[in-house]
Design a protein around this motif. Structure first.
Motif, PDB file in Angstrom:
ATOM      1  N   THR A 141      36.753  42.395  44.103  1.00  0.00           N
ATOM      2  CA  THR A 141      35.792  41.331  44.396  1.00  0.00           C
ATOM      3  C   THR A 141      35.173  40.829  43.106  1.00  0.00           C
ATOM      4  O   THR A 141      35.031  39.612  42.912  1.00  0.00           O
ATOM      5  CB  THR A 141      34.691  41.828  45.358  1.00  0.00           C
ATOM      6  N   PHE A 142      34.827  41.750  42.204  1.00  0.00           N
ATOM      7  CA  PHE A 142      34.272  41.355  40.910  1.00  0.00           C
ATOM      8  C   PHE A 142      35.275  40.509  40.130  1.00  0.00           C
ATOM      9  O   PHE A 142      34.924  39.463  39.579  1.00  0.00           O
ATOM     10  CB  PHE A 142      33.860  42.591  40.100  1.00  0.00           C
ATOM     11  N   TYR A 143      36.540  40.937  40.073  1.00  0.00           N
ATOM     12  CA  TYR A 143      37.564  40.167  39.351  1.00  0.00           C
ATOM     13  C   TYR A 143      37.759  38.790  39.989  1.00  0.00           C
ATOM     14  O   TYR A 143      37.919  37.788  39.284  1.00  0.00           O
ATOM     15  CB  TYR A 143      38.907  40.910  39.329  1.00  0.00           C
ATOM     16  N   PHE A 144      37.762  38.746  41.302  1.00  0.00           N
ATOM     17  CA  PHE A 144      37.891  37.472  42.026  1.00  0.00           C
ATOM     18  C   PHE A 144      36.779  36.520  41.612  1.00  0.00           C
ATOM     19  O   PHE A 144      37.028  35.358  41.250  1.00  0.00           O
ATOM     20  CB  PHE A 144      37.856  37.745  43.540  1.00  0.00           C
ATOM     21  N   LYS A 164      51.988  41.755  42.231  1.00  0.00           N
ATOM     22  CA  LYS A 164      52.715  40.940  41.255  1.00  0.00           C
ATOM     23  C   LYS A 164      51.781  40.349  40.199  1.00  0.00           C
ATOM     24  O   LYS A 164      52.223  39.996  39.113  1.00  0.00           O
ATOM     25  CB  LYS A 164      53.471  39.813  41.962  1.00  0.00           C
ATOM     26  N   VAL A 165      50.516  40.237  40.489  1.00  0.00           N
ATOM     27  CA  VAL A 165      49.574  39.641  39.539  1.00  0.00           C
ATOM     28  C   VAL A 165      49.035  40.674  38.552  1.00  0.00           C
ATOM     29  O   VAL A 165      48.498  40.315  37.515  1.00  0.00           O
ATOM     30  CB  VAL A 165      48.436  38.912  40.299  1.00  0.00           C
ATOM     31  N   TYR A 166      49.227  41.964  38.830  1.00  0.00           N
ATOM     32  CA  TYR A 166      48.697  43.012  37.945  1.00  0.00           C
ATOM     33  C   TYR A 166      49.141  42.862  36.488  1.00  0.00           C
ATOM     34  O   TYR A 166      48.313  42.949  35.590  1.00  0.00           O
ATOM     35  CB  TYR A 166      49.071  44.400  38.455  1.00  0.00           C
ATOM     36  N   PRO A 167      50.426  42.683  36.205  1.00  0.00           N
ATOM     37  CA  PRO A 167      50.811  42.562  34.793  1.00  0.00           C
ATOM     38  C   PRO A 167      50.105  41.406  34.091  1.00  0.00           C
ATOM     39  O   PRO A 167      49.722  41.523  32.928  1.00  0.00           O
ATOM     40  CB  PRO A 167      52.321  42.324  34.837  1.00  0.00           C
ATOM     41  N   TYR A 168      49.896  40.322  34.803  1.00  0.00           N
ATOM     42  CA  TYR A 168      49.225  39.160  34.214  1.00  0.00           C
ATOM     43  C   TYR A 168      47.739  39.434  33.989  1.00  0.00           C
ATOM     44  O   TYR A 168      47.141  38.928  33.036  1.00  0.00           O
ATOM     45  CB  TYR A 168      49.433  37.927  35.090  1.00  0.00           C
ATOM     46  N   MET A 169      47.158  40.230  34.865  1.00  0.00           N
ATOM     47  CA  MET A 169      45.757  40.617  34.663  1.00  0.00           C
ATOM     48  C   MET A 169      45.617  41.478  33.413  1.00  0.00           C
ATOM     49  O   MET A 169      44.654  41.328  32.653  1.00  0.00           O
ATOM     50  CB  MET A 169      45.217  41.360  35.896  1.00  0.00           C
ATOM     51  N   VAL A 170      46.578  42.353  33.188  1.00  0.00           N
ATOM     52  CA  VAL A 170      46.553  43.196  31.983  1.00  0.00           C
ATOM     53  C   VAL A 170      46.731  42.324  30.736  1.00  0.00           C
ATOM     54  O   VAL A 170      45.977  42.452  29.763  1.00  0.00           O
ATOM     55  CB  VAL A 170      47.626  44.306  32.043  1.00  0.00           C
ATOM     56  N   VAL A 171      47.711  41.441  30.763  1.00  0.00           N
ATOM     57  CA  VAL A 171      47.949  40.549  29.613  1.00  0.00           C
ATOM     58  C   VAL A 171      46.724  39.678  29.363  1.00  0.00           C
ATOM     59  O   VAL A 171      46.276  39.542  28.214  1.00  0.00           O
ATOM     60  CB  VAL A 171      49.215  39.688  29.833  1.00  0.00           C
ATOM     61  N   TYR A 172      46.158  39.092  30.425  1.00  0.00           N
ATOM     62  CA  TYR A 172      44.949  38.284  30.262  1.00  0.00           C
ATOM     63  C   TYR A 172      43.830  39.117  29.643  1.00  0.00           C
ATOM     64  O   TYR A 172      43.172  38.691  28.689  1.00  0.00           O
ATOM     65  CB  TYR A 172      44.463  37.702  31.599  1.00  0.00           C
ATOM     66  N   PHE A 182      34.248  40.381  25.875  1.00  0.00           N
ATOM     67  CA  PHE A 182      35.130  41.446  25.414  1.00  0.00           C
ATOM     68  C   PHE A 182      35.180  42.562  26.450  1.00  0.00           C
ATOM     69  O   PHE A 182      36.251  43.006  26.855  1.00  0.00           O
ATOM     70  CB  PHE A 182      34.675  42.032  24.062  1.00  0.00           C
ATOM     71  N   ILE A 183      34.013  43.015  26.877  1.00  0.00           N
ATOM     72  CA  ILE A 183      33.927  44.193  27.745  1.00  0.00           C
ATOM     73  C   ILE A 183      34.641  43.976  29.074  1.00  0.00           C
ATOM     74  O   ILE A 183      35.446  44.819  29.502  1.00  0.00           O
ATOM     75  CB  ILE A 183      32.457  44.588  27.980  1.00  0.00           C
ATOM     76  N   ILE A 184      34.385  42.859  29.737  1.00  0.00           N
ATOM     77  CA  ILE A 184      34.954  42.635  31.073  1.00  0.00           C
ATOM     78  C   ILE A 184      36.481  42.516  31.028  1.00  0.00           C
ATOM     79  O   ILE A 184      37.174  43.229  31.760  1.00  0.00           O
ATOM     80  CB  ILE A 184      34.289  41.432  31.778  1.00  0.00           C
ATOM     81  N   PRO A 185      37.063  41.657  30.174  1.00  0.00           N
ATOM     82  CA  PRO A 185      38.533  41.597  30.147  1.00  0.00           C
ATOM     83  C   PRO A 185      39.186  42.902  29.689  1.00  0.00           C
ATOM     84  O   PRO A 185      40.231  43.289  30.211  1.00  0.00           O
ATOM     85  CB  PRO A 185      38.832  40.468  29.164  1.00  0.00           C
ATOM     86  N   PHE A 186      38.569  43.592  28.721  1.00  0.00           N
ATOM     87  CA  PHE A 186      39.148  44.852  28.255  1.00  0.00           C
ATOM     88  C   PHE A 186      39.110  45.905  29.369  1.00  0.00           C
ATOM     89  O   PHE A 186      40.090  46.612  29.600  1.00  0.00           O
ATOM     90  CB  PHE A 186      38.430  45.362  27.001  1.00  0.00           C
ATOM     91  N   TYR A 187      37.991  45.979  30.079  1.00  0.00           N
ATOM     92  CA  TYR A 187      37.890  46.895  31.213  1.00  0.00           C
ATOM     93  C   TYR A 187      38.936  46.534  32.274  1.00  0.00           C
ATOM     94  O   TYR A 187      39.598  47.406  32.833  1.00  0.00           O
ATOM     95  CB  TYR A 187      36.484  46.870  31.822  1.00  0.00           C
ATOM     96  N   MET A 188      39.082  45.235  32.544  1.00  0.00           N
ATOM     97  CA  MET A 188      40.061  44.785  33.532  1.00  0.00           C
ATOM     98  C   MET A 188      41.460  45.259  33.147  1.00  0.00           C
ATOM     99  O   MET A 188      42.190  45.806  33.983  1.00  0.00           O
ATOM    100  CB  MET A 188      40.055  43.257  33.647  1.00  0.00           C
ATOM    101  N   VAL A 195      43.201  47.936  35.616  1.00  0.00           N
ATOM    102  CA  VAL A 195      44.384  47.499  36.367  1.00  0.00           C
ATOM    103  C   VAL A 195      45.612  48.275  35.897  1.00  0.00           C
ATOM    104  O   VAL A 195      46.475  48.623  36.704  1.00  0.00           O
ATOM    105  CB  VAL A 195      44.574  45.970  36.243  1.00  0.00           C
ATOM    106  N   LEU A 196      45.677  48.592  34.617  1.00  0.00           N
ATOM    107  CA  LEU A 196      46.790  49.382  34.094  1.00  0.00           C
ATOM    108  C   LEU A 196      46.825  50.771  34.715  1.00  0.00           C
ATOM    109  O   LEU A 196      47.893  51.359  34.878  1.00  0.00           O
ATOM    110  CB  LEU A 196      46.669  49.486  32.570  1.00  0.00           C
ATOM    111  N   SER A 197      45.669  51.277  35.130  1.00  0.00           N
ATOM    112  CA  SER A 197      45.607  52.620  35.728  1.00  0.00           C
ATOM    113  C   SER A 197      45.982  52.621  37.210  1.00  0.00           C
ATOM    114  O   SER A 197      46.100  53.687  37.808  1.00  0.00           O
ATOM    115  CB  SER A 197      44.197  53.199  35.568  1.00  0.00           C
ATOM    116  N   ARG A 198      46.201  51.470  37.794  1.00  0.00           N
ATOM    117  CA  ARG A 198      46.531  51.393  39.219  1.00  0.00           C
ATOM    118  C   ARG A 198      47.987  51.726  39.479  1.00  0.00           C
ATOM    119  O   ARG A 198      48.834  51.631  38.603  1.00  0.00           O
ATOM    120  CB  ARG A 198      46.244  49.981  39.754  1.00  0.00           C
ATOM    121  N   ASN A 199      48.289  52.060  40.746  1.00  0.00           N
ATOM    122  CA  ASN A 199      49.655  52.295  41.183  1.00  0.00           C
ATOM    123  C   ASN A 199      50.316  50.941  41.371  1.00  0.00           C
ATOM    124  O   ASN A 199      49.935  50.170  42.235  1.00  0.00           O
ATOM    125  CB  ASN A 199      49.641  53.073  42.505  1.00  0.00           C
ATOM    126  N   TRP A 200      51.321  50.691  40.565  1.00  0.00           N
ATOM    127  CA  TRP A 200      52.030  49.418  40.657  1.00  0.00           C
ATOM    128  C   TRP A 200      53.324  49.560  41.441  1.00  0.00           C
ATOM    129  O   TRP A 200      54.242  48.775  41.288  1.00  0.00           O
ATOM    130  CB  TRP A 200      52.375  48.901  39.268  1.00  0.00           C
TER     131      TRP A 200
END
Length: 186
Positions: free
Chosen positions: A21-24, A111-119, A159-165, A169-174
Motif C-alpha cells: 500500500t505504501f509503494y502504491f 512480474k513488476v518486482y524486478p522493475y521495482m528493484v531496478v527503480y 534515497f531511503i524510500i527507493p533503497f528500502y524498496m 522487494v529483493l527479499s521477497r519470494n519471486w
C-alpha cells in the motif's frame, strides 16, 4: 522459503499489505512530482508550464536548492531518465500493486518486482549523487552548515524510500504465480 516474504493476494489498504500500500501510494504521489518538478531538469524553461516554474522557484527559494537552480549536466541526464523511464513505471507499478482482478491478471505483481528493484537502485543512486554534491559543494554555493543539513533532509527520503524498496522487494519470494498461490498471469 525461510524468511522470504511471499506476495500477498490481499487488497491494498489493510493490515496485511502495508508495504505494498505504501509503494502504491508512493508511485501515485511521484507522478505529479515528476511531471511538475523533476521534469524541469529535462525540459527547457521556455517550454515549462507556469505552474512548474512557480513550484520550482518556491522549492529553490525555500530550500536553497542550488542543484535545481543550476542543474549540473549529470543531474539533467538523471532528469531525463526519470521522465522517460521512471514516470511510465510509476503508472505500471501502481497498477500492478493495485491487485484488482483486472490489473493483477493484466500486469502481474510478481512480474513488476524486478522493475521495482531496478527503480529503487537507480533512484537511490541518483539521490546519493545529489547528497554528496550538496555535502561537498554546499558551502561553495552559499549554504551554511544548517542550510546544508536542511537540504540533505529534503533529499534524504528520496534515497531511503527507493533503497528500502529495492532491498525489501529483493527479499521477497519471486516464485511463479502458482508457487505464490496466485492465478497465472499472462
Amino acid at each position: 522459503m525461510g524468511g522470504l516474504k511471499v506476495y500477498s493476494k490481499e487488497p491494498l489498504f489493510n493490515g496485511k499489505t502495508k508495504t505494498d500500500t505504501f509503494y502504491f501510494l508512493y508511485f501515485l504521489l511521484h507522478i505529479p512530482i515528476t511531471v511538475l518538478i523533476d521534469s524541469a531538469l529535462a525540459i527547457p524553461k521556455e517550454y515549462q508550464l507556469n505552474v512548474q516554474k512557480s513550484l520550482l522557484e518556491f522549492h529553490i527559494g525555500q530550500n536553497k536548492d542550488f542543484l535545481l537552480a543550476n542543474p549540473p549536466s549529470w543531474l539533467t541526464v538523471f532528469g531525463w531518465i526519470e521522465l522517460v523511464l521512471q514516470l511510465p513505471f510509476f503508472f505500471i507499478g501502481a497498477a500492478a500493486l493495485f491487485k484488482s482482478e483486472y490489473y493483477s491478471n493484466y500486469i502481474g505483481t510478481i512480474k513488476v518486482y524486478p522493475y521495482m528493484v531496478v527503480y529503487g537502485l537507480e533512484a537511490s543512486i541518483t539521490t546519493v549523487c545529489c547528497l554528496v554534491t550538496i555535502w561537498v559543494e554546499g558551502e561553495a554555493n552559499g549554504l551554511n552548515y544548517g542550510d546544508i543539513i536542511s537540504l540533505i533532509g529534503v533529499y534524504l527520503p528520496t534515497f531511503i524510500i527507493p533503497f528500502y524498496m529495492a532491498c525489501e522487494v529483493l527479499s521477497r519470494n519471486w516464485g511463479t504465480s502458482k508457487e505464490a498461490g496466485l492465478k497465472k498471469t499472462s
